[in-house]
Design a protein around this motif. Structure first.
Motif, PDB file in Angstrom:
ATOM      1  N   LEU A   1      -1.014   8.747 -11.050  1.00  0.00           N
ATOM      2  CA  LEU A   1       0.258   9.471 -11.074  1.00  0.00           C
ATOM      3  C   LEU A   1       0.505  10.154  -9.741  1.00  0.00           C
ATOM      4  N   ALA A   2      -0.586  10.745  -9.207  1.00  0.00           N
ATOM      5  CA  ALA A   2      -0.446  11.473  -7.951  1.00  0.00           C
ATOM      6  C   ALA A   2       0.085  10.550  -6.867  1.00  0.00           C
TER       7      ALA A   2
ATOM      8  N   GLY B   1      -8.561  19.434  -5.330  1.00  0.00           N
ATOM      9  CA  GLY B   1      -9.889  18.872  -5.126  1.00  0.00           C
ATOM     10  C   GLY B   1     -10.603  18.517  -6.420  1.00  0.00           C
ATOM     11  N   ASP B   2     -10.214  19.189  -7.501  1.00  0.00           N
ATOM     12  CA  ASP B   2     -10.850  18.906  -8.791  1.00  0.00           C
ATOM     13  C   ASP B   2     -10.222  17.707  -9.491  1.00  0.00           C
ATOM     14  N   GLY B   3      -9.040  17.310  -9.027  1.00  0.00           N
ATOM     15  CA  GLY B   3      -8.370  16.165  -9.645  1.00  0.00           C
ATOM     16  C   GLY B   3      -7.211  16.542 -10.548  1.00  0.00           C
ATOM     17  N   PHE B   4      -6.909  17.853 -10.656  1.00  0.00           N
ATOM     18  CA  PHE B   4      -5.742  18.266 -11.441  1.00  0.00           C
ATOM     19  C   PHE B   4      -4.498  18.219 -10.546  1.00  0.00           C
ATOM     20  N   LEU B   5      -3.332  18.061 -11.177  1.00  0.00           N
ATOM     21  CA  LEU B   5      -2.094  17.955 -10.415  1.00  0.00           C
ATOM     22  C   LEU B   5      -1.603  19.337  -9.994  1.00  0.00           C
ATOM     23  N   ALA B   6      -0.928  19.395  -8.872  1.00  0.00           N
ATOM     24  CA  ALA B   6      -0.400  20.666  -8.378  1.00  0.00           C
ATOM     25  C   ALA B   6       0.706  21.151  -9.307  1.00  0.00           C
ATOM     26  N   GLU B   7       0.692  22.431  -9.631  1.00  0.00           N
ATOM     27  CA  GLU B   7       1.566  22.968 -10.673  1.00  0.00           C
ATOM     28  C   GLU B   7       3.047  22.776 -10.351  1.00  0.00           C
ATOM     29  N   ASN B   8       3.393  22.870  -9.090  1.00  0.00           N
ATOM     30  CA  ASN B   8       4.801  22.677  -8.774  1.00  0.00           C
ATOM     31  C   ASN B   8       5.102  21.289  -8.243  1.00  0.00           C
ATOM     32  N   GLY B   9       4.266  20.343  -8.648  1.00  0.00           N
ATOM     33  CA  GLY B   9       4.505  18.968  -8.241  1.00  0.00           C
ATOM     34  C   GLY B   9       4.525  18.851  -6.735  1.00  0.00           C
ATOM     35  N   ASN B  10       5.461  18.073  -6.215  1.00  0.00           N
ATOM     36  CA  ASN B  10       5.538  17.971  -4.761  1.00  0.00           C
ATOM     37  C   ASN B  10       6.499  19.014  -4.202  1.00  0.00           C
TER      38      ASN B  10
ATOM     39  N   VAL C   1       9.867  16.276  -8.401  1.00  0.00           N
ATOM     40  CA  VAL C   1       8.786  15.875  -9.289  1.00  0.00           C
ATOM     41  C   VAL C   1       7.926  17.103  -9.568  1.00  0.00           C
ATOM     42  N   PHE C   2       7.753  17.410 -10.837  1.00  0.00           N
ATOM     43  CA  PHE C   2       7.019  18.611 -11.236  1.00  0.00           C
ATOM     44  C   PHE C   2       5.878  18.210 -12.171  1.00  0.00           C
ATOM     45  N   ALA C   3       4.914  19.091 -12.286  1.00  0.00           N
ATOM     46  CA  ALA C   3       3.822  18.847 -13.238  1.00  0.00           C
ATOM     47  C   ALA C   3       3.666  20.092 -14.090  1.00  0.00           C
ATOM     48  N   ALA C   4       3.266  19.907 -15.353  1.00  0.00           N
ATOM     49  CA  ALA C   4       3.150  21.052 -16.262  1.00  0.00           C
ATOM     50  C   ALA C   4       2.007  20.832 -17.238  1.00  0.00           C
TER      51      ALA C   4
END
Lengths: 345, 524, 235
Positions: free
Chosen positions: A288-289, A298-307, A312-315
């Motif tokens: 997805l990233a 670095g841990d592999g989770f998506l950035a909270e505010n997307g790009n 594009v946002f992540a939640a």
């Protein structure tokens, strides 16, 4: 807000965060397409049981049902089950190729959206590589499997014989707080889930003896102090993680551990052991990233505010471990950012 | 000022009133102003920190709040003056009190014993010498701490060890690492030389004299007895409701949690809702600490405000209505309404439709039966039960009243799972178990029911807060009548459920049916 | 420790004392998995977590003085389960190395001195060693199926060199037979060196890296001398 009419948002993932985002956006008059890879709404939390004892213990699992009902009833949300995004093109918007599985195979369609919310959740840690006999001993289960048992059966049944366990153990931090695995984080929700389930079991069967192996008990909920006091009265709390588990008669499990108070090796036999497995980044996060150009940490989770720049946002748990209420709060907050983005555009 | 919001029809006020002026409040204000929504801050202190040009009522407080979404009227007191302020919606982000926990350790605050926030701000006693002095954090020892406080402790300890070269110790029970980045911060602090001592079955002994503080303890991992003589000791601060909270709670008629924060501890209020539609609680007002939580709440509050100002929040299909000719002004409805939707108007109560959530509790509680709650009037419901009885040939006829929030979704899922309802059972969906009056229950028995089951939400999980408790007390009332006439009291049963308990629903119905079958059909 | 009731001023300890050790002891979150998994936990009040903690705190005198680092068998199970990857066996060897050599427990120091001088812990001369091996070989040759068995000492170009634990040429000669019979049955082309055959390495054991290396290098020398490519080093 007038300019939001006719805006189209794709929400990817119909778990707690995706449902919350979809219903909040729909309330604001945005057209939402909710893309879910499984064939049901609700995500992982739909598999969690109600852990109320004499009263609600605020796990939030019931809120998923409410969110599903609102989304299903909302004319502004188009639900696409058994669907996944296969490709993304940028062209003054987001051209998503959404593939939907059906009886005759799969169909793909390319559609334009003004913004995208990635709410694809987490992957549970697979505890098979830990010395706890998972998938070897029948009565070693994960916390998610116990949640599902409470959800589906309204009772706890040993996998080997369907009987109610009499001596249960919970082992915390399996795959969390684990630098060797690269999981240098606390999964945040497992102490709450495990202790609530433990108290639920005792409320249903007061003669159940429960032992809880842990490192640090994490706070959850407002009346935690009171809850924790009850926990310490009802549950044997051992601040130590056991080493190996061994088979014992009648499909029991023998735990060997160093008893911190007596400073001696100790053994206890349980008829059911629950492993509190960690929250790890969704297996699809990497894909997805790169597909959406959203940074992963670095841990592999998506950035909270997307790009942060082009819609594009992540939640939710795609961004890191969080409880159901936290995922709802997070989705609310992200919707706010989506709206700000749409208002600018 | 015109807003960009499309206001709902009939909305009078298009603005937002924010109670409080802290970082959480300011973020909410900025988000709303960015949307051209007029914002009025009402602040107890001065307007320090709020962007210039903002509309601020400083040194002011609200003493009353009437009305509903889009049309609130606040009574404001400022410098001895009283006036009213309209509001489309309100958000309360008032600061709580950060109270240092020193008394729990038998310590007095002194140059040596400091609240955590002072140490976090770098405020150290003059006597502290780099490379020599000892700093001790007494953290989560007297009561369980939380990740936000732990974050402050670890950041401060790391700074003291690394930048000030102090011998730094964190004494704690359960280290709260359940926050983003905290496990890594824990490691960084240890790498910087901070020593953590965790207590489980023992606790440190703290002695204090004019000259020094001495902390002695057993390190549980080694069993070694240690002492520390800190040159500076930081004590946790506990977020408590400030005295202003009581006043705000009374002015806005808010339900609080057990500590007195301005949001009931009920998952259906998460994240920022209160018992009143259009009035929200955010950040410290609902007991949250920490920058991350405040920012997340600010976003959630802005989202909620936008939704209600546009009239897009879900609303109930049915509203209670008071028959003013039948009403004797006992004010039972006013007292029982969780949503504060009953207004005393020209000495007679009336329901504010914008505020009413359609739970029906008032109608069930009204001793004069003066409140109409269509279509759930006892007469209409009872007529439906009579029809249902006539349609059924089973000897044993039972009736279940199901709360639309919990039992109904649970039943729907049970149906999807393949459950078949007992043929003699008639189920009636109601908005809230609290809407069931004794008349509803008697109506079912009069229609020939052998048993009546009422399923509501678990206590603390009821949208109307007390719906289940009202239902339980109605049932007790009827059971007491049954006792007097030698009728089995357990022919009427109450149970509680959550919306995700389809298996529990099936179990409860089966247990109920078996119990009533044991009693047999009632005498005609 | 002799007296656990002594009170120590924690801040008087130098917590940075062992920071340079490459064992990541600072990563310990005291979860206790190491102590739960350790087969020696509870022996003489030992448990690995305690030792990790004491190293982390810099309790130098105490960790040198206690027997705990010597109770450990260096099996490595602790390190295997440690979620933070603390290298406990390596840390234990560091502790052992800090003790005065003549204060190492039992015969370790004396045995190592002997080995450095003579090539093996017993000080067994070459001709006695060969005599013992050949004697054992003769006994094997008397068993059915092993007729004509010979021990291939110093066989140039063999496929496998095996070391010998000194107790196998002292009190446990019967155990040699098990190994050799397996080699024989497997048709292995094997050999034993007549010098520097010692398989135990008490340099490794006592944390004496310098002597550990000497003992190891001697084995490598025999591989070179006999032109053997494979080594079997049963300790």
């Amino acid at each position: 807000m007038k300019n939001l009419a006719g805006k189209r948002i794709a929400v990817i993932g119909a778990g707690v965060a995706g449902l919350s985002a979809a219903k909040d956006l729909a309330r604001l008059g945005v057209d939402v397409t909710l893309v879910e890879k499984s064939d049901t709404l609700g995500g992982r939390a739909a598999g969690y049981g109600c852990k109320a004892t004499e009263r609600c213990v605020k796990c939030g699992a019931c809120m998923v049902v409410e969110a599903v009902r609102e989304v299903e009833a909302s004319p502004a949300v188009e639900i696409r089950l058994s669907s996944a995004v296969r490709a993304v093109k940028r062209n003054g918007g987001h051209l998503l190729t959404i593939e939907t599985k059906n009886d005759s195979g799969a169909e793909s369609a390319e559609e334009r959206f003004d913004a995208v919310v990635l709410a694809t959740g987490f992957s549970p840690y697979d505890p098979s590589e830990k010395p706890y006999g998972y998938k070897i001993f029948p009565n070693v289960v994960t916390n998610l499997e116990l949640e599902a048992m409470i959800r589906r059966l309204d009772r706890v049944a040993r996998p080997s014989d369907g009987e109610a366990p009499k001596q249960m153990a919970f082992i915390q931090c399996v795959g969390s707080r684990d630098g060797k695995l690269g999981h240098l984080w606390c999964s945040q929700v497992c102490c709450g889930s495990a202790l609530r389930m433990a108290r639920w079991v005792i409320s249903r069967r007061p003669d159940t003896e429960i032992t809880f192996f842990y490192i640090d008990v994490q706070t959850f909920g407002k009346d935690f102090e009171l809850f924790y006091q009850t926990v310490r009265d009802e549950i044997k709390m051992i601040r130590m993680l056991p080493g190996d588990l061994y088979p014992a008669p009648a499909d029991g499990i023998k735990a060997v551990f160093f008893d911190p108070e007596s400073r001696k090796e100790a053994e206890m036999v349980f008829d059911m052991v629950v492993l509190s497995i960690g929250i790890t980044p969704g297996r699809e996060n990497g894909g997805l990233a790169s597909m959406f150009g959203v940074p992963a940490n670095g841990d592999g989770f998506l950035a909270e505010n997307g790009n942060g720049t082009d819609g594009v946002f992540a939640a939710g748990a795609a961004c890191g471990p969080m409880s159901i209420p936290d995922a709802i709060q997070n989705a609310n907050n992200i919707v706010q950012n989506v709206v700000q983005y749409l208002e600018k555009g | 000022m015109a807003t960009d919001l499309e206001l709902k029809d009939g909305g009078v006020a298009d603005n937002v009133v924010i109670i409080g002026g802290n970082a959480c409040a300011r973020q909410i204000g900025e988000k709303m102003e960015a949307r051209n929504v007029p914002v009025v801050y009402i602040i107890r202190e001065t307007a320090a920190g709020i962007q210039p040009g903002a509309n601020v009522l400083e040194k002011a407080g609200v003493t009353d709040c009437r009305g509903g979404v889009g049309d609130f009227t606040l009574s404001v007191r400022q410098n001895g003056k009283r006036f009213t302020q309209r509001a489309g919606a309100v958000v309360i982000a008032e600061n709580g009190d950060l109270r240092p926990d020193h008394e729990a350790y038998g310590l007095d605050l002194s140059p040596r014993v400091r609240p955590l926030s002072e140490i976090a701000n770098g405020d150290l006693p003059d006597t502290v010498r780099p490379g020599e002095s000892v700093a001790v954090f007494l953290h989560g020892l007297a009561r369980e701490s939380n990740p936000a406080t732990t974050r402050t402790v670890m950041n401060s300890a790391l700074t003291l060890a690394r930048d000030k070269d102090l011998k730094t110790y964190v004494l704690t029970r359960n280290l709260k690492v359940a926050g983003n980045g905290l496990e890594k911060l824990y490691r960084s602090a240890r790498e910087a030389g901070v020593v953590f001592v965790k207590f489980t079955w023992t606790a440190p002994e703290i002695r204090c004299s004019h000259q020094e503080i001495q902390v002695s303890f057993t390190d549980e991992a080694t069993g070694v007895l240690f002492t520390l003589t800190p040159d500076v000791a930081a004590v946790d601060e506990i977020l408590a409701p400030s005295p202003a909270f009581k006043q705000i709670q009374a002015a806005f008629k808010l339900r609080t949690d057990s500590a007195g924060f301005l949001q009931a501890d009920n998952v259906h209020r998460f994240p920022v809702e209160t018992n009143r539609k259009g009035i929200f609680a955010a950040g410290p007002a609902r007991g949250l600490l920490g920058e991350h939580a405040w920012t997340a709440d600010a976003g959630a509050a802005a989202e909620a405000l936008t939704t209600v100002l546009q009239g897009k929040a879900p609303d109930s299909a049915h509203k209670a209505e008071i028959n003013r000719n039948q009403c004797v002004r006992c004010l039972t409805c006013y007292r029982v309404c969780t949503y504060r939707a009953v207004r005393i108007d020209i000495a007679r109560p009336r329901v504010i439709p914008e505020a009413c959530a359609g739970c029906g509790v008032c109608a069930a509680e009204c001793p004069r039966e003066a409140i109409r709650f269509n279509p759930y009037e006892p007469s209409a419901v009872s007529a439906g039960i009579v029809d249902a009885r006539l349609e059924r040939s089973e000897e044993l006829f039972t009736v279940a009243f199901l709360c639309g929030r919990s039992a109904v979704p649970a039943r729907e899922q049970a149906f999807r799972n393949g459950w078949n309802a007992p043929p003699g059972l008639f189920m009636i969906d109601v908005p809230c178990a609290g809407s069931i009056s004794v008349n509803h229950l008697l109506g079912a028995f009069q229609a020939g029911a052998g048993g009546v089951l009422v399923i509501g939400c678990h206590p603390d999980n009821c949208h109307s807060e007390n719906g289940t408790l009202h239902a339980k007390s109605r049932i007790k009332e009827l059971q007491n009548i049954f006792d007097k006439i030698d009728h089995p009291r357990d022919r009427v049963v109450s149970a509680s459920l959550a919306a995700n308990m389809d298996a529990g629903f099936v179990r409860i119905v089966e247990e109920f049916e078996n119990r009533i079958a044991g009693f047999g059909a009632p005498d005609k | 420790m002799n007296d656990m009731n002594t009170t120590i001023d924690l801040s008087a300890l130098d917590h940075d004392r062992f920071k340079s050790w490459p064992n990541d002891q600072d990563y310990c979150v005291t979860c206790g998995l190491c102590s739960s998994d350790c087969p020696a936990s509870g022996i003489d009040d030992f448990d690995p977590r305690k030792l990790v903690r004491m190293v982390g705190l810099g309790m130098k005198d105490e960790i040198i003085e206690t027997r705990w680092s010597w109770v450990c068998t260096l099996c490595g199970k602790c390190q295997n389960v440690c979620p933070m990857g603390v290298q406990i066996p390596s840390m234990v060897r560091q502790i052992r190395s800090m003790r005065d050599r003549d204060a190492t427990p039992g015969i370790l120091h004396k045995g190592l001195e002997t080995a450095i001088q003579s090539g093996n812990n017993l000080g067994l001369p070459r001709e006695d060693f060969i005599f013992i091996l050949e004697d054992v070989a003769e006994e094997i040759a008397e068993e059915p199926g092993f007729e004509g068995f010979k021990v291939p000492i110093d066989k140039q170009g063999a496929g496998l060199l095996t070391t010998i634990h000194n107790k196998l040429v002292n009190t446990h000669t019967e155990d040699l037979k098990h190994w050799w019979k397996i080699f024989h049955a497997a048709g292995e082309d094997w050999t034993v060196s007549s010098i520097n055959w010692e398989g135990t390495n008490w340099g490794y054991f006592t944390g004496d890296d310098e002597r550990m290396k000497i003992m190891t290098e001697r084995i490598v020398e025999q591989m070179d001398r006999l032109e053997v490519k494979n080594l079997l080093w049963p300790e």
